[in-house]
Design a protein around this motif. Structure first.
Motif, PDB file in Angstrom:
ATOM      1  N   MET A   1       0.839  -1.196   0.000  1.00 42.29           N
ATOM      2  CA  MET A   1       0.000   0.000   0.000  1.00 42.29           C
ATOM      3  C   MET A   1       0.877   1.250   0.000  1.00 42.29           C
ATOM      4  O   MET A   1       1.789   1.343   0.796  1.00 42.29           O
ATOM      5  CB  MET A   1      -0.902   0.003   1.252  1.00 42.29           C
ATOM      6  CG  MET A   1      -1.888   1.167   1.289  1.00 42.29           C
ATOM      7  SD  MET A   1      -2.945   1.092   2.771  1.00 42.29           S
ATOM      8  CE  MET A   1      -3.798  -0.424   2.486  1.00 42.29           C
ATOM      9  N   TRP A   5      -1.231   6.613   1.870  1.00 39.07           N
ATOM     10  CA  TRP A   5      -2.568   6.190   2.259  1.00 39.07           C
ATOM     11  C   TRP A   5      -2.596   5.514   3.622  1.00 39.07           C
ATOM     12  O   TRP A   5      -3.636   5.070   4.075  1.00 39.07           O
ATOM     13  CB  TRP A   5      -3.109   5.230   1.199  1.00 39.07           C
ATOM     14  CG  TRP A   5      -3.402   5.922  -0.090  1.00 39.07           C
ATOM     15  CD1 TRP A   5      -2.782   5.762  -1.276  1.00 39.07           C
ATOM     16  CD2 TRP A   5      -4.389   6.925  -0.314  1.00 39.07           C
ATOM     17  NE1 TRP A   5      -3.323   6.584  -2.219  1.00 39.07           N
ATOM     18  CE2 TRP A   5      -4.302   7.310  -1.670  1.00 39.07           C
ATOM     19  CE3 TRP A   5      -5.352   7.540   0.496  1.00 39.07           C
ATOM     20  CZ2 TRP A   5      -5.126   8.264  -2.231  1.00 39.07           C
ATOM     21  CZ3 TRP A   5      -6.174   8.495  -0.062  1.00 39.07           C
ATOM     22  CH2 TRP A   5      -6.053   8.846  -1.418  1.00 39.07           C
ATOM     23  N   HIS A 236      -7.764  -0.778   0.895  1.00 40.58           N
ATOM     24  CA  HIS A 236      -7.515   0.595   0.472  1.00 40.58           C
ATOM     25  C   HIS A 236      -8.832   1.314   0.158  1.00 40.58           C
ATOM     26  O   HIS A 236      -9.023   2.476   0.549  1.00 40.58           O
ATOM     27  CB  HIS A 236      -6.609   0.605  -0.752  1.00 40.58           C
ATOM     28  CG  HIS A 236      -6.381   1.964  -1.317  1.00 40.58           C
ATOM     29  ND1 HIS A 236      -5.673   2.947  -0.657  1.00 40.58           N
ATOM     30  CD2 HIS A 236      -6.788   2.530  -2.483  1.00 40.58           C
ATOM     31  CE1 HIS A 236      -5.641   4.054  -1.384  1.00 40.58           C
ATOM     32  NE2 HIS A 236      -6.319   3.816  -2.504  1.00 40.58           N
ATOM     33  N   TYR A 239     -10.451   2.225   3.253  1.00 42.00           N
ATOM     34  CA  TYR A 239      -9.779   3.385   3.843  1.00 42.00           C
ATOM     35  C   TYR A 239     -10.302   4.681   3.212  1.00 42.00           C
ATOM     36  O   TYR A 239     -10.602   5.652   3.920  1.00 42.00           O
ATOM     37  CB  TYR A 239      -8.278   3.263   3.651  1.00 42.00           C
ATOM     38  CG  TYR A 239      -7.511   4.517   3.990  1.00 42.00           C
ATOM     39  CD1 TYR A 239      -7.397   4.953   5.302  1.00 42.00           C
ATOM     40  CD2 TYR A 239      -6.915   5.280   2.985  1.00 42.00           C
ATOM     41  CE1 TYR A 239      -6.701   6.112   5.613  1.00 42.00           C
ATOM     42  CE2 TYR A 239      -6.218   6.439   3.291  1.00 42.00           C
ATOM     43  CZ  TYR A 239      -6.115   6.849   4.607  1.00 42.00           C
ATOM     44  OH  TYR A 239      -5.431   8.000   4.910  1.00 42.00           O
TER      45      TYR A 239
END
Length: 312
Positions: A1, A5, A236, A239
């Motif tokens: 990732m 982020w 992700h 998120y």
């Protein structure tokens, strides 16, 4: 990732309305030792004032430890060497702590008195002048959010209206600018705003990619990250969704959650004290039982970590 982020999801923070032109806000940092000395010395000299509101205590430190974690927050309050207030994230967190996690009708007044016991003048009055405007900002924020018919609880990956969220974000930023001022807004919200901008831009690009919309010269394609592992990709996206939910969370929702947290933490403290005072337990057994208690009472790792940091 990608590193940009990474980071935990946190709740949105509040601001101040119509700050007096007589208040001086300085962003530069005073020497650490000097700031600590100023705050601690003043808190000790005003212990009697705190006790008059919160009741007698065995010593000065206990008289100021009224709510869970307030002492650690107070240690982050900062002043310049001329005793003017330094606006920082801790000040915002402390205000949120009083206004969103306490249920008392006079919590704003309690906050004002607390600031006066922890900061020397003129920093104390500069901080106090934020409280009422901050409360007014919270009310205006929730009214404007309700008019947009955006609700964090109902927002999910399948129903995100990214254009409406973007419009709300612009309105909210204008509200902050008008009621808060650029300097305080930048100190308190710059990092959150940067993350939200990335989330909005990426979500809009993902939606355009799904619809097969090509980028234009005026709006080049946002670089959407992808992973070979589908689980990482999903994390992700969640998120990103969390950042969007955070942006449309009302202060009334935060207050409800904050007060619920305070109730659970109070229960945790009571049970944890029994564990820590159990002479039959060694250090390893005590730590294991405290960890099990945190897992039982707090559903997320973030809450468990917060309880651990606040102690015991």
């Amino acid at each position: 990732m990608p590193e940009k982020w990474l980071g935990p999801l946190c709740v949105i923070c509040a601001a101040a309305l119509g700050l007096s032109t007589g208040v001086l806000y300085l962003r530069h940092t005073a020497p650490a030792a000097q700031v600590a000395t100023s705050v601690v010395a003043d808190s000790e000299s005003n212990a009697a004032a705190a006790a008059s509101v919160h009741g007698p205590a065995a010593d000065t430190d206990d008289s100021l430890r009224i709510w869970p974690g307030d002492s650690s927050l107070a240690n982050g309050l900062a002043m310049t060497d001329s005793h003017h207030l330094i606006i920082n994230d801790t000040l915002r967190e402390l205000i949120d702590f009083f206004l969103l996690e306490q249920a008392d009708d006079d919590r704003a007044d309690q906050l004002k008195l607390y600031l006066r016991t922890r900061l020397r003048s003129p920093a104390s009055e500069e901080a106090v002048q934020i409280v009422e405007p901050y409360v007014a900002y919270m009310k205006a924020h929730d009214e404007m959010l309700a008019a947009q018919n955006l609700n964090a609880q109902s927002l999910n990956a399948s129903n995100v209206d990214i254009n409406r969220i973007s419009t709300w974000r612009q309105q909210r930023d204008q509200l902050r600018q008008r009621m808060l001022g650029g300097q305080v807004e930048q100190v308190w919200y710059q990092n959150d705003d940067s993350q939200l901008t990335q989330a909005i831009d990426e979500w809009r690009q993902r939606a355009a990619d799904q619809e097969g919309v090509a980028a234009s010269a005026q709006q080049p394609r946002y670089p959407v990250p992808h992973w070979q592992n589908s689980r990482d990709e999903e994390l992700h996206i969640q998120y990103l969704l969390g950042l969007l939910q955070k942006a449309v969370t009302s202060f009334s929702e935060r207050s409800h959650e904050g007060q619920h947290w305070a109730e659970r933490y109070s229960s945790y403290q009571n049970d944890a004290q029994k564990i820590t005072h159990d002479a039959s337990l060694d250090a390893a057994q005590r730590d294991a039982q405290l960890q099990a208690l945190r897992v039982k009472l707090f559903p997320t790792q973030g809450e468990q970590q917060r309880a651990h940091e606040l102690g015991p």
